[in-house]
Scaffold this active site. Structure first.
Site, PDB file in Angstrom:
ATOM      1  N   ASP A  19       0.863  -1.192   0.000  1.00 34.29           N
ATOM      2  CA  ASP A  19       0.000   0.000   0.000  1.00 34.29           C
ATOM      3  C   ASP A  19       0.890   1.229   0.000  1.00 34.29           C
ATOM      4  OD1 ASP A  19      -2.329   1.646   0.228  1.00 34.29           O
ATOM      5  OD2 ASP A  19      -1.965   1.850   2.367  1.00 34.29           O
ATOM      6  N   SER A  20       0.283   2.356  -0.339  1.00 34.52           N
ATOM      7  CA  SER A  20       1.018   3.612  -0.309  1.00 34.52           C
ATOM      8  C   SER A  20       1.416   3.980   1.126  1.00 34.52           C
ATOM      9  CB  SER A  20       0.152   4.720  -0.896  1.00 34.52           C
ATOM     10  OG  SER A  20      -1.080   4.777  -0.192  1.00 34.52           O
ATOM     11  N   GLY A  52      -2.700   9.196  -3.957  1.00 35.47           N
ATOM     12  CA  GLY A  52      -3.982   9.597  -4.559  1.00 35.47           C
ATOM     13  C   GLY A  52      -3.985  10.933  -5.261  1.00 35.47           C
ATOM     14  N   CYS A  82      -4.063  -1.155  -2.187  1.00 36.53           N
ATOM     15  CA  CYS A  82      -4.171   0.299  -2.347  1.00 36.53           C
ATOM     16  C   CYS A  82      -5.087   0.509  -3.542  1.00 36.53           C
ATOM     17  CB  CYS A  82      -2.793   0.889  -2.620  1.00 36.53           C
ATOM     18  SG  CYS A  82      -2.795   2.643  -3.013  1.00 36.53           S
ATOM     19  N   ASN A  83      -6.179   1.219  -3.323  1.00 30.15           N
ATOM     20  CA  ASN A  83      -7.125   1.435  -4.424  1.00 30.15           C
ATOM     21  C   ASN A  83      -6.500   2.256  -5.536  1.00 30.15           C
ATOM     22  OD1 ASN A  83     -10.185   0.657  -3.549  1.00 30.15           O
ATOM     23  ND2 ASN A  83      -8.897   1.096  -1.794  1.00 30.15           N
ATOM     24  N   THR A  84      -5.708   3.257  -5.160  1.00 26.36           N
ATOM     25  CA  THR A  84      -5.111   4.134  -6.163  1.00 26.36           C
ATOM     26  C   THR A  84      -4.151   3.344  -7.056  1.00 26.36           C
ATOM     27  OG1 THR A  84      -5.298   5.958  -4.587  1.00 26.36           O
ATOM     28  CG2 THR A  84      -3.825   6.279  -6.461  1.00 26.36           C
ATOM     29  N   GLU A 162      -4.901   9.387   8.543  1.00 27.57           N
ATOM     30  CA  GLU A 162      -3.452   9.340   8.822  1.00 27.57           C
ATOM     31  C   GLU A 162      -3.130  10.023  10.148  1.00 27.57           C
ATOM     32  OE1 GLU A 162      -0.343   8.594   7.137  1.00 27.57           O
ATOM     33  OE2 GLU A 162      -1.484   7.200   5.902  1.00 27.57           O
ATOM     34  N   CYS A 198     -11.151   3.300  -0.812  1.00 27.07           N
ATOM     35  CA  CYS A 198      -9.836   3.756  -0.376  1.00 27.07           C
ATOM     36  C   CYS A 198      -9.530   3.007   0.915  1.00 27.07           C
ATOM     37  CB  CYS A 198      -9.851   5.264  -0.118  1.00 27.07           C
ATOM     38  SG  CYS A 198      -8.310   5.871   0.592  1.00 27.07           S
ATOM     39  N   THR A 199      -8.302   2.504   1.007  1.00 30.74           N
ATOM     40  CA  THR A 199      -7.963   1.670   2.165  1.00 30.74           C
ATOM     41  C   THR A 199      -7.965   2.452   3.482  1.00 30.74           C
ATOM     42  OG1 THR A 199      -5.659   2.087   1.625  1.00 30.74           O
ATOM     43  CG2 THR A 199      -6.590  -0.003   0.899  1.00 30.74           C
ATOM     44  N   HIS A 200      -7.912   3.771   3.404  1.00 31.38           N
ATOM     45  CA  HIS A 200      -7.908   4.564   4.634  1.00 31.38           C
ATOM     46  C   HIS A 200      -9.309   4.743   5.230  1.00 31.38           C
ATOM     47  CE1 HIS A 200      -3.827   5.553   3.690  1.00 31.38           C
ATOM     48  NE2 HIS A 200      -3.733   6.401   4.682  1.00 31.38           N
TER      49      HIS A 200
END
Ligand code: DGL
Length: 293
Positions: A19-20, A52, A82-84, A162, A198-200
């Site tokens: 992931d990012s 993103g 990571c979706n992006t 974050e 989005c993973t967040h």
């Protein structure tokens, strides 16, 4: 009949998850719960998060570098958590690292949305790059051709998550500003399902739930990605042998300082994460190829 030694060794290798940043830990959590005998290596490119807001070229280059590092560590397959990166770089990663099996989170997220929606009117939220590329729209319509998709980029959610701000007045005010236009109150044909693309975003689910009407379903890709991975391991006979497995393990790699990864990552993975569990790596020196022009 005994399995040849090379095949047995291949099955014992870890699964790479990338992931990012730390958001993909929400996916790792579901993968570990679904596949408890497997070993995982999780790489969070925390030095370069967020992806993103970056160009497709940068996202592709970063994704190639991250995958190369995991391939160098001997992974047997990759989950792009990571979706992006899934929206922009999945095809390039599959081509570049073939025959390595690579799974993204967009198709599983779209599947979760299609399963949950009764009306076929589905809203998707994600980063700017994910939404701009239209990957969710395409994946949903592929699964459910009559579906209607409403999409919105919600970049501030990434910063809030974050920061560990998962609920509270400010988070709810931001959620209202983003979501009310997607779900106009009183509108008869508003979407009935919200896909967290989005993973967040799963860590904000409580705040999102609080500002949405109760009949709107909220889904994410973690569970369906775990199903897709379990299916892939089964299909390719890549799953660890429960009796042979050396024991489930997870390694955490970060491209930036371990303390922040541990602190913020604890929120995403839902269990205490110590800084001493994290290895700092340098992707710039990984042999990952440059993005195609
Ligand atoms: N992991 C990213 C995603 O799922 C969100 C954070 C970022 O922008 O890098 O899209």
């Amino acid at each position: 009949m005994s399995v040849p030694a090379a095949v047995a060794a291949q099955r014992e290798r870890p699964i790479g998850v990338f992931d990012s940043g730390v958001g993909g830990l929400t996916v790792l959590r579901a993968l570990r719960a679904r596949l408890p005998a497997e070993a995982f290596i999780y790489l969070g490119d925390t030095a370069r998060v967020p992806y993103g807001t970056r160009s497709p070229r940068s996202i592709t280059r970063y994704s190639l570098q991250a995958t190369q590092l995991l391939v160098d560590r001997g992974i047997k397959c990759l989950v792009v958590a990571c979706n992006t990166a899934s929206a922009i770089a999945l095809d390039v990663l599959r081509q570049h690292f073939a025959p390595l099996p690579v799974i993204g989170v967009i198709e599983p997220g779209a599947r979760a949305g299609c399963r949950a929606s009764r009306s076929g009117h589905i809203a998707v939220i994600g980063t700017e790059s994910t939404i701009r590329g239209g990957a969710y729209h395409e994946a949903i319509v592929r699964l459910k051709p009559a579906a209607r998709v409403a999409a919105r980029a919600c970049p501030l959610f990434v910063a809030l998550a974050e920061e560990g701000w998962t609920d509270g007045d400010i988070v709810r005010a931001v959620a209202r500003a983003y979501l009310v236009p997607l779900f106009p109150s009183g509108a008869l044909d508003r979407p009935d399902t919200l896909v967290l693309g989005c993973t967040h975003f799963p860590v904000l689910a409580g705040a999102l739930r609080a500002v949405l009407e109760p009949d709107i379903r909220i889904v994410d890709s973690a569970g369906t990605t775990a199903d897709a991975l379990a299916g892939l391991l089964q299909e390719r006979s890549l799953g660890r042998n429960l009796h042979m497995a050396a024991g489930p393990t997870v390694e955490f790699l970060s491209t930036d300082e371990r303390e922040r990864f541990a602190r913020v990552g604890t929120v995403f993975i839902g269990e205490p994460l110590g800084a001493d569990q994290i290895e700092v790596v340098d992707l710039a020196s990984s042999s990952g190829a440059d993005a195609p022009r």
